[in-house]
Design a protein around this motif. Structure first.
Motif, PDB file in Angstrom:
ATOM      1  N   UNK A 229       0.852  -1.202   0.000  1.00 11.72           N
ATOM      2  CA  UNK A 229       0.000   0.000   0.000  1.00 11.72           C
ATOM      3  C   UNK A 229       0.886   1.250   0.000  1.00 11.72           C
ATOM      4  N   UNK A 230       1.951   1.236   0.830  1.00 17.02           N
ATOM      5  CA  UNK A 230       2.867   2.386   0.865  1.00 17.02           C
ATOM      6  C   UNK A 230       3.514   2.566  -0.508  1.00 17.02           C
ATOM      7  N   UNK A 231       3.861   1.432  -1.154  1.00 14.49           N
ATOM      8  CA  UNK A 231       4.527   1.496  -2.451  1.00 14.49           C
ATOM      9  C   UNK A 231       3.592   1.989  -3.552  1.00 14.49           C
ATOM     10  N   UNK A 232       2.288   1.758  -3.350  1.00 10.29           N
ATOM     11  CA  UNK A 232       1.342   2.160  -4.391  1.00 10.29           C
ATOM     12  C   UNK A 232       0.948   1.024  -5.311  1.00 10.29           C
TER      13      UNK A 232
ATOM     14  N   UNK B  26       2.394   3.830  -8.398  1.00 11.90           N
ATOM     15  CA  UNK B  26       3.696   3.440  -7.849  1.00 11.90           C
ATOM     16  C   UNK B  26       4.829   4.166  -8.578  1.00 11.90           C
ATOM     17  N   UNK B  27       4.668   4.352  -9.890  1.00 16.02           N
ATOM     18  CA  UNK B  27       5.747   4.960 -10.675  1.00 16.02           C
ATOM     19  C   UNK B  27       5.923   6.436 -10.345  1.00 16.02           C
ATOM     20  N   UNK B  28       4.925   7.045  -9.699  1.00 20.74           N
ATOM     21  CA  UNK B  28       5.004   8.483  -9.438  1.00 20.74           C
ATOM     22  C   UNK B  28       5.306   8.797  -7.979  1.00 20.74           C
ATOM     23  N   UNK B  29       5.351   7.770  -7.117  1.00 25.48           N
ATOM     24  CA  UNK B  29       5.478   8.053  -5.697  1.00 25.48           C
ATOM     25  C   UNK B  29       6.902   8.299  -5.248  1.00 25.48           C
ATOM     26  N   UNK B  30       7.850   7.788  -6.019  1.00 28.14           N
ATOM     27  CA  UNK B  30       9.234   7.948  -5.622  1.00 28.14           C
ATOM     28  C   UNK B  30       9.616   7.043  -4.466  1.00 28.14           C
ATOM     29  N   UNK B  31       9.127   5.804  -4.532  1.00 24.95           N
ATOM     30  CA  UNK B  31       9.565   4.836  -3.527  1.00 24.95           C
ATOM     31  C   UNK B  31      10.575   3.894  -4.188  1.00 24.95           C
ATOM     32  N   UNK B  32      11.473   3.382  -3.380  1.00 21.60           N
ATOM     33  CA  UNK B  32      12.374   2.359  -3.893  1.00 21.60           C
ATOM     34  C   UNK B  32      12.070   1.076  -3.145  1.00 21.60           C
ATOM     35  N   UNK B  33      12.015  -0.026  -3.871  1.00 22.55           N
ATOM     36  CA  UNK B  33      11.673  -1.269  -3.176  1.00 22.55           C
ATOM     37  C   UNK B  33      12.666  -2.370  -3.538  1.00 22.55           C
ATOM     38  N   UNK B  34      13.077  -3.124  -2.527  1.00 19.22           N
ATOM     39  CA  UNK B  34      13.929  -4.294  -2.737  1.00 19.22           C
ATOM     40  C   UNK B  34      13.131  -5.515  -2.301  1.00 19.22           C
ATOM     41  N   UNK B  35      12.959  -6.438  -3.263  1.00 18.39           N
ATOM     42  CA  UNK B  35      12.151  -7.620  -2.974  1.00 18.39           C
ATOM     43  C   UNK B  35      13.001  -8.735  -2.398  1.00 18.39           C
ATOM     44  N   UNK B  36      12.303  -9.693  -1.796  1.00 15.90           N
ATOM     45  CA  UNK B  36      12.980 -10.862  -1.236  1.00 15.90           C
ATOM     46  C   UNK B  36      13.811 -11.576  -2.293  1.00 15.90           C
ATOM     47  N   UNK B  37      13.250 -11.677  -3.531  1.00 16.60           N
ATOM     48  CA  UNK B  37      14.005 -12.343  -4.600  1.00 16.60           C
ATOM     49  C   UNK B  37      14.742 -11.324  -5.469  1.00 16.60           C
ATOM     50  N   UNK B  38      14.826 -10.085  -4.986  1.00 16.18           N
ATOM     51  CA  UNK B  38      15.565  -8.964  -5.611  1.00 16.18           C
ATOM     52  C   UNK B  38      14.911  -8.440  -6.880  1.00 16.18           C
ATOM     53  N   UNK B  39      14.199  -9.311  -7.635  1.00 17.66           N
ATOM     54  CA  UNK B  39      13.495  -8.872  -8.844  1.00 17.66           C
ATOM     55  C   UNK B  39      14.388  -8.077  -9.784  1.00 17.66           C
ATOM     56  N   UNK B  40      15.610  -8.538  -9.959  1.00 18.45           N
ATOM     57  CA  UNK B  40      16.466  -7.916 -10.977  1.00 18.45           C
ATOM     58  C   UNK B  40      15.950  -8.354 -12.341  1.00 18.45           C
TER      59      UNK B  40
END
Lengths: 278, 349, 362
Positions: free
Chosen positions: C52-55, C76-90
């Motif tokens: 929810x915080x991420x959008x 999400x693309x406009x909120x300016x959050x950075x997220x690191x997932x458990x599987x990194x999602x590279x």
């Protein structure tokens, strides 16, 4: 150990040899004979094919038809697969059913249904005339674009299913990561989803292409006798003209040409998947 | 009680079925089966409805249909040459008879074993097998769109029908017969088809569709994709019975056509059954039944009174019917491949 | 380095999926530069709250504010959050460099500014030598460094970490925890981490928010969570505990008395809001259990069942006379006891014995 595992594939291999390889060699043999009774060796049928513009114009028409139909199929099929892959499970199974349903009816039935839609008095023309978009009914049947449209619809499941299965396997976090990094839906689709679905796209292209170029029923019913493609040409030579050796020769040429296109697509797939070959 | 009785019946039936599957020889002795070729569409329907019951009544044997066009039948018989033929009775249009006889695919018809043979019109008594009917071609048209029936083949070239004329590819009998007739009217002969092809090329601007086969051709009429085209008397009757707006006009140059005949295949497995089957088709009762709509199969047995649609548009008597012009297949057949090729090249877009 | 922190306020946020409530009326204020861990068992709603915080998810009720401004209408693309997932999602089809550049391109950085920024970020996470590798060719720890570099390159307002260490083995996990903490300090970036690992939450976060069944149970600095759990759930979920049932005899603001099953009277912390005579559980952490040789007024008799040396400490499993099982942890320097040995149990301090009503959920 290795041998024992391979031996499990023996029945399939035997089946393959008896019902595919052997007939193929018979076909090759016939194509190199002067006629069905006297089996004198000759290249004459191959020479005849390539020295006659009529013949290879049919070949190029057919290969191009396949490309056009596959392209149209992709343009309509990819979004369907994309939407289905993202849909809620309930909606997904409905979409999947809608995609698969056409396979469960015969190609002949589907093609005749299209004749009803595309005909001079057909559904589409009634709409066009009713809306006053045109004075004359549009000519859709017996045109190449008519064939392309119908092939694209008829072979749609072959395009959608492999793409869908790949899309469903892509980690949904990747799209989320892309969005969080500031990418909109289009950039995410173009830079992340589409490149990652390339194996499914290529599989879809190969299946659709092979099905489109060999779709005798759809080609001849929608295209009529004036649009001649390889399957009809082969049929006419074999059954109409009773020229079995020539029919066999052009079958072999057609098969090799299609294999070349498929091999090209495979090469493309391998090139795009270099990142996976660590 | 009832259910257990039903189940016992079922088990018995299943057992009998299993036994017959395991002992085919035994089963054959019980009911013999004849494999007979027939054309797709109404011919196979008419044969199933009238011919098969009549045959079974005579012989107690059953018949399995092998549904193939005449040219496909020839291909199958050629492919099976020297071995067991895929069917014992062949159904041919006139041109295939010559080909098949020449290649030894059919046997001479044993007229002595066929009591109805002698009642046939003299012209139908062919030594390679009796003619069972006649196919007539004329100008098919959509009476909803074309109010006055066309009088001559020339109507097809009328500019007012631009885009509304239909044709069928030359691999059908209808196509080749049409070409031959046009060729004759334009001054060609069976040795020189150039006038016919020239006429066809002139016709192309008017042509809206060329059906790749007769099935597709019928659809063109049903969908009213074409309004005027060469067509076949029997196909018109079939479509009319399905409420498709189509009529057949016989041009002033007279009706043209060809015979359809049945043949005993060489080295047939059950020649006695095959002859009996063919003879059943010559039976006046069977022919009279098949003359009725929607089949309107033109009879060849002189005992059958000529009536129905055929007398309205084609011929009132057998005498008139015998005057229907036919083609010299002896001359046309060897050119068939070349003609098809020529046609395909001319029409390809 | 100046603080780049931004405030995050979560106001009465609820999230329902069909008839299932994932997040229920959660309010949480996160100061600029603060590191908050959302801790709870799986299915407690912590990941939903993070999304929810991420959008990624738009909450059914409530508001999310960054620096006092509602961001609920932003994608999400406009909120300016950075997220690191458990599987990194590279992105598997892009090299390390392309991965780090991706966010910069998406945010329309000037072309010639991107390359230096990518190099700087890779240097920062010690991955400069791996720029042309594909994610498949990296170890888990390396992938995580790249994921951090990719995420921090765009200078997000908030860093969201979704179980970032769960896929790492134990030694590497510790190294990466230190590394992430260092980066977070250096950047002064407001950070929300989701984890089910209490040690991770306690060691890294400035404050820990414990969640259960979609609700916030307690939000407090790590030591307060540990020493002064606000609920039985928090007490049980954070750290190891002994549960001792009994009856509340008396309670005032200084402390309480509880009668245990075998009749002993135990002194415990104040039982606020509980009436005398109710059934209660006394919760006592193993390290707060004292083993003594002689019986005194409040000590319970027991027998050592098993002994587990843990390195610097020794864990004992003790069976009391009424059949209950009590865990205790003692420093190794103290007298080492053997299985079968009789002992007496007491608490080191009554303030560490928390009393809760005996209607516990498990």
């Amino acid at each position: 150990m290795e041998w024992r595992r391979l031996s499990l594939a023996l029945p399939l291999a035997a089946l393959f040899v008896v019902f595919f390889i052997a007939p193929l060699f018979v076909l090759l043999g016939v194509s190199l004979s002067t006629d069905m009774d006297t089996h004198t060796f000759t290249f004459a049928h191959y020479v005849k094919f390539f020295t006659d513009r009529f013949n290879y114009s049919i070949l190029t028409d057919t290969l191009l038809l396949g490309l056009k139909a596959t392209a149209v199929c992709f343009v309509f099929g990819y979004p369907v697969a994309w939407i289905a892959a993202r849909a809620r499970p309930g909606l997904q199974s409905i979409l999947l059913l809608a995609v698969i349903l056409p396979i469960m009816t015969s190609v002949v039935v589907r093609t005749f249904a299209w004749i009803v839609i595309l005909g001079r008095q057909g559904l589409l023309n009634q709409i066009v005339l009713g809306l006053g978009l045109s004075e004359e009914p549009l000519r859709l049947l017996f045109t190449e674009w008519g064939v392309v449209i119908v092939l694209a619809q008829v072979q749609m499941p072959l395009m959608v299913l492999p793409i869908l299965s790949i899309l469903a396997k892509i980690d949904p976090n990747l799209a989320d990561a892309s969005r969080a990094l500031g990418a909109g839906e289009w950039r995410t689709l173009w830079r992340v989803t589409l490149p990652l679905s390339v194996p499914g796209v290529i599989a879809g292209w190969i299946l659709t292409y092979a099905a489109c170029v060999t779709a005798f029923v759809t080609q001849s019913l929608i295209g009529g006798a004036r649009l001649v493609y390889m399957p009809l040409h082969i049929y006419q030579q074999a059954v109409g003209a009773n020229n079995w050796p020539f029919a066999a020769a052009i079958s072999i040429i057609f098969m090799i040409a299609v294999l070349c296109v498929v091999a090209g697509l495979n090469l493309l797939a391998a090139k795009s998947q270099r990142h996976a070959q660590a | 009680m009832l259910t257990s009785f039903d189940r016992r019946m079922f088990l018995k039936a299943a057992g009998a079925f299993g036994a017959s599957a395991m002992m085919p020889g035994f089963a054959l002795a019980q009911t013999r089966t004849l494999v007979a070729a027939t054309f797709p569409g109404t011919w196979s329907e008419a044969h199933r409805e009238f011919l098969a019951p009549a045959f079974t009544k005579r012989t107690g044997a059953r018949v399995t249909q092998s549904i193939l066009l005449g040219t496909d039948q020839v291909s199958r018989l050629v492919a099976a040459k020297g071995g067991k033929p895929p069917f014992d009775v062949a159904l041919f249009d006139a041109p295939q008879v010559l080909d098949a006889a020449k290649q030894g695919l059919i046997a001479e018809y044993p007229t002595a074993q066929s009591p109805n043979f002698a009642d046939l019109l003299p012209g139908a008594q062919d030594k390679w097998g009796p003619q069972i009917s006649m196919q007539i071609i004329g100008i098919g048209y959509n009476p909803k769109k074309i109010k006055t029936p066309p009088k001559s083949w020339e109507a097809l070239w009328d500019p007012q029908y631009k885009g509304r004329v239909g044709l069928t590819a030359l691999n059908s009998q209808l196509g080749i017969a049409f070409l031959a007739e046009i060729n004759r009217l334009r001054g060609g002969t069976e040795d020189n088809f150039e006038p016919g092809f020239k006429a066809l090329r002139e016709l192309l601007p008017n042509v809206g569709a060329i059906g790749a086969n007769l099935g597709a051709y019928a659809t063109l009429w049903q969908q009213e994709q074409i309004d005027i085209a060469p067509y076949n008397f029997n196909f018109v009757q079939t479509l009319k019975s399905k409420d498709v707006p189509v009529e057949l006009a016989i041009p002033d140059s007279g009706p043209v056509g060809w015979s359809t005949s049945m043949h005993l295949v060489a080295n047939a497995e059950a020649p006695d059954l095959a002859v009996s089957y063919i003879d059943a088709h010559l039976d006046p009762g069977v022919q009279a039944a098949m003359l009725k709509p929607p089949y309107d199969v033109i009879p060849t047995n002189s005992k059958v009174p000529l009536e129905g649609a055929i007398t309205l548009s084609v011929a009132k008597t057998y005498a008139e019917l015998s005057k229907v012009r036919t083609f010299d297949w002896e001359k046309i057949n060897p050119q068939r491949t070349a003609l098809i090729e020529h046609f395909n090249r001319d029409v390809k877009i | 380095m100046t603080s780049r922190g931004h405030r995050v306020d979560i106001e009465s946020v609820s999230q329902r999926f069909a008839d299932y409530v994932a997040v229920s009326d959660v309010s949480l204020s996160i100061g600029d530069g603060e590191f908050v861990a959302l801790l709870g068992p799986s299915g407690c709603g912590k990941s939903t709250l993070l999304r929810i915080i991420a959008g990624f998810i738009h909450q059914t009720q409530g508001r999310v504010l960054f620096d006092g401004e509602a961001v609920d209408h932003l994608q999400a693309s406009q909120r300016g959050v950075g997220i690191v997932f458990q599987n990194y999602a590279l992105f598997p089809h892009m090299t390390v460099r392309q991965n780090v550049a991706y966010g910069l391109q998406a945010r329309k950085w000037a072309r010639d500014a991107i390359a230096p920024r990518v190099e700087a970020m890779l240097a920062r996470v010690h991955m400069s030598a791996f720029g042309e590798r594909y994610p498949r060719q990296l170890s888990g720890g390396q992938q995580q460094r790249v994921a951090l570099a990719r995420c921090l390159a765009t200078e997000p307002k908030v860093l969201l970490l979704d179980e970032p260490f769960a896929a790492l083995d134990k030694n590497l996990r510790f190294d990466m925890q230190i590394e992430v903490k260092r980066l977070q300090r250096d950047y002064g970036i407001t950070t929300v981490m989701v984890t089910h690992d209490q040690e991770e939450a306690l060691s890294m976060a400035d404050r820990v928010a414990v969640m259960s069944r979609g609700r916030l149970e307690q939000v407090a600095p790590p030591m307060d969570i540990y020493d002064h759990p606000a609920s039985l759930f928090v007490n049980q979920f954070v750290g190891s505990t002994n549960l001792i049932e009994g009856e509340l005899l008396a309670s005032d603001s200084w402390g309480s008395k509880v009668r245990l099953g075998d009749g002993t009277i135990m002194s415990a912390a104040s039982a606020k809001g509980l009436a005398n005579g109710v059934r209660v559980v006394v919760v006592l952490r193993p390290e707060h259990v004292a083993l003594v040789d002689e019986s005194s007024g409040e000590a319970r008799a027991g027998r050592i069942k098993s002994v587990l040396p843990l390195g610097a400490q020794v864990a004992y499993d003790i069976e009391t006379s009424d059949g209950a099982s009590i865990k205790a942890i003692a420093a190794r320097g103290v007298q080492l006891r053997r299985p079968g040995e009789p002992v007496h149990l007491t608490s080191i301090s009554s303030a560490n014995c928390h009393v809760f009503a005996a209607v516990h959920s498990s």
